[in-house]
Each structure stands twice: as C-alpha cells, then as structure tokens.
Design a protein around this motif. Structure first.
Motif, PDB file in Angstrom:
ATOM      1  N   ALA A  21     -24.953 -15.858  52.677  1.00 49.90           N
ATOM      2  CA  ALA A  21     -25.010 -17.014  52.519  1.00 49.90           C
ATOM      3  C   ALA A  21     -25.019 -17.568  50.803  1.00 49.90           C
ATOM      4  O   ALA A  21     -24.430 -18.532  50.264  1.00 49.90           O
ATOM      5  N   HIS A  22     -25.864 -16.800  50.267  1.00 54.07           N
ATOM      6  CA  HIS A  22     -25.856 -17.089  48.752  1.00 54.07           C
ATOM      7  C   HIS A  22     -24.625 -16.679  48.112  1.00 54.07           C
ATOM      8  O   HIS A  22     -24.140 -17.575  47.311  1.00 54.07           O
ATOM      9  N   GLY A  23     -23.874 -15.837  48.434  1.00 60.13           N
ATOM     10  CA  GLY A  23     -22.516 -15.145  47.840  1.00 60.13           C
ATOM     11  C   GLY A  23     -21.784 -16.489  48.010  1.00 60.13           C
ATOM     12  O   GLY A  23     -20.690 -16.861  47.106  1.00 60.13           O
ATOM     13  N   LEU A  24     -21.635 -17.003  49.289  1.00 60.38           N
ATOM     14  CA  LEU A  24     -20.672 -17.961  49.725  1.00 60.38           C
ATOM     15  C   LEU A  24     -20.903 -19.581  49.115  1.00 60.38           C
ATOM     16  O   LEU A  24     -20.017 -19.961  48.452  1.00 60.38           O
ATOM     17  N   VAL A  25     -22.046 -19.802  49.131  1.00 64.40           N
ATOM     18  CA  VAL A  25     -22.541 -21.196  48.461  1.00 64.40           C
ATOM     19  C   VAL A  25     -22.255 -21.027  47.035  1.00 64.40           C
ATOM     20  O   VAL A  25     -21.523 -21.993  46.373  1.00 64.40           O
ATOM     21  N   LEU A  26     -22.788 -20.094  46.120  1.00 62.72           N
ATOM     22  CA  LEU A  26     -22.658 -20.045  44.900  1.00 62.72           C
ATOM     23  C   LEU A  26     -21.394 -19.490  44.459  1.00 62.72           C
ATOM     24  O   LEU A  26     -20.755 -19.988  43.275  1.00 62.72           O
TER      25      LEU A  26
END
Length: 334
Positions: free
Chosen positions: A79-84
């Motif tokens: 999720a971190h990779g997708l969101v940022l």
C-alpha cells in the motif's frame, strides 16, 4: 462465525494504530497549521502570541505523522508503494511546506527586525501549502486514485475544504489559549471560517457516495443506514453547538475550551465514517488490509518496536500538554 487467529488479527491491529496516529496528527497539527494560516490577519505582537500558543506542541504533533507513515511503510509495504507513487508530487510539496514552517518558526525570532515579516510570510505560506496538499492527498485517497474529471474535482474540493477546517480548528484553539483582543479576533475568525467549513463538509459527504460505489453501498442500504446515521447527526449537532457558543459570552470565560473540543469530536466522527466507508481496504477497491500487510512474522517483530515506541510518544505528548496547559504567556527564546 469463526474467530480470527492472531496472525489474521495483526494487520487489523496495525491498520488501527496507523489510523489513530494519522487522526491525532490531523487534529494536533491541524490546529497549528490553522494558526499559521490565520497569522496574516494579526498584528506583529499578536503573531508572537499565536506562535507562542503552538510553540511547545508543534514538533510533538508532527511525530504522529512520522509514526503513521512509518507504520504504512513497514506494515503495509504494498500500500505504501501504491499510495506514494500516486501522491509523489503533493507529498513532496507538503514536505516543502512543513520545512518552510520549521525554518520560519526558528528564524522569525532570531532574524533582524526588518526580516521578521519575511519569515512570518514564509510561515503562513508553508502552513497554507501543507494544508492544501494534505486536502488534495486525502481526496485522491478517498476516491481510490480514480481517473477522470469528477475525481479531480472531488480532490480539489477537499483541497479547499480541509484548510478551512484547519483554520476553524486553529481559531478555536486561539479562543481557548488566549484572552483579550486576540481572543475577540479569534472568535471573529471562527465565525468567518465556520460557514465554508460546514458547507464543504456537507458537499463532500454528498459527493463521496457519487464517486465511489463501495461507499454508496455501505451508507445507503438497509439496515446499515439506520446504524450509521448517528455519525452525521452527531457531527451536525456538534457543529451547530460550536456556532451557538461562538455567539455567546460564555466562550470568553470558563467554556473557552468547548468549541475546540467539539471540533475534535467532529474530526473523530469523520474519521470513524471514513474508516467504516473503506474497510476492509487499505486502498479502496484495490488492496485489502490482509493483501497489503507484511508477513505475520515481520508484523510480530514490528509490534514489539511499536509497544516500546508508542508509550514514549504518548507520555511525551501528554506531558507537554499538561505542562503548557492554560493561557499562553509571552513568547520567549532563551
């Protein structure tokens, strides 16, 4: 109904910790961003008092952002990779705004008198930039990073509404922390910020189901609508009470804390509504909590670190608010 194992429960624990951390950040840093945005309406002496009202807290407030984003990175790396990746530019601009605030906060009092106004303007600009970027990021996140003009308009609306909410929160903070002419001004600023904040909240609440079928099903099907109706009703009552208090003499006395407390309640209710809307997703309609989470073994190790770190953050934050409770005194840099 089968009970969850501890391994299945771990992602829920971390999403709860991350959500609460970000909620605390939005409320605590929200009021000091609001105070920053209101400084252009104050005299130079009043600006010193306004900065003094947030000075003991603003560093600690931003710790909650670090904790929330840190948990996103290590507990939900997908999720971190997708969101940022979706929010790289507004995140960068938000950090620029926060850096400007930090530099201006220190240099405004150490600079020559001729340069102090410049640092004040940078503090105001940094507060505005960070607030607008956070609103845009929230709008894009709620919409699941959808593509199309309607999603961009929705994000833009929140980018306008969130700074107004911060301004109202900051103004009621000043009502609570100051007295005399500055408190009178803060009451006036609160009255000005209240209508656009309420209007923005209503429009966004109406638009969210329009742009997300998931949210629409969650809120507008029976029997769910009966259960969740208490959230907007309670928030509406709290907002009306804030406006009534701002028009009464009691807000200048023993009830000066109540408008701020009621707005914190509104933020909490908004957080609960958002959590209900997107669960069990970390990124709505794209990644669930369990799909995005790190391995159970990793989460167990991370939990040990959180159990050590979180009490320290809570203790430090609570201590600072306890020590510096009451009305603000004159700003002093030893």
């Amino acid at each position: 109904m089968t009970s969850m194992s501890f391994d299945e429960l771990l992602p829920l624990i971390f999403i709860g910790l991350m959500g609460v951390s970000l909620l605390i950040y939005v409320v605590s840093d929200g009021y000091d961003l609001g105070v920053g945005m209101l400084m252009h309406r104050a005299t130079p002496k009043e600006r010193d008092t306004m900065v003094a009202s947030i000075g003991p807290f603003w560093d600690a407030n931003e710790t909650w952002l670090v904790l929330g984003v840190g948990l996103l990175l290590i507990a939900f790396p997908k999720a971190h990779g997708l969101v940022l990746s979706e929010l790289y530019l507004p995140t960068t601009l938000m950090l620029v705004g926060l850096i400007l605030r930090g530099a201006a906060f220190d240099f405004r009092v150490k600079a020559k008198a001729s340069r102090k106004a410049m640092w004040d303007r940078l503090f105001i600009a940094g507060s505005m930039l960070a607030s607008v970027c956070q609103g845009w990021m929230l709008g894009r996140y709620i919409s699941g990073f959808g593509e199309g003009w309607n999603y961009l308009i929705f994000a833009g609306a929140i980018a306008v509404a969130l700074p107004m909410a911060y301004a109202l929160l900051g103004a009621t903070w000043l009502v609570m922390k100051t007295d005399g002419p500055l408190q009178d001004k803060a009451i006036g600023w609160s009255k000005i910020a209240w209508p656009p904040m309420v209007l923005g909240l209503i429009l966004i609440s109406m638009a969210t189901p329009w742009i997300s079928e998931t949210v629409r099903v969650r809120w507008f099907t029976l029997p769910a609508i009966i259960a969740v109706a208490s959230i907007p009703i309670t928030a509406g009552i709290a907002l009306v009470t804030v406006r009534v208090l701002l028009g009464s003499s009691a807000v200048r006395g023993s009830l000066c804390w109540l408008p701020f407390a009621l707005l914190v309640l509104v933020f909490l209710l908004s957080f609960l509504g958002l959590s209900y809307s997107i669960y069990p997703f970390v990124v709505i309609d794209r990644l669930t909590v369990w799909e995005a989470a790190s391995s159970p073994d990793s989460l167990k190790i991370i939990l040990i670190g959180v159990c050590i770190t979180l009490p320290v953050i809570v203790a430090y934050t609570g201590f600072s608010y306890r020590v510096f409770r009451g009305k603000t005194i004159e700003l002093d840099y030893a």
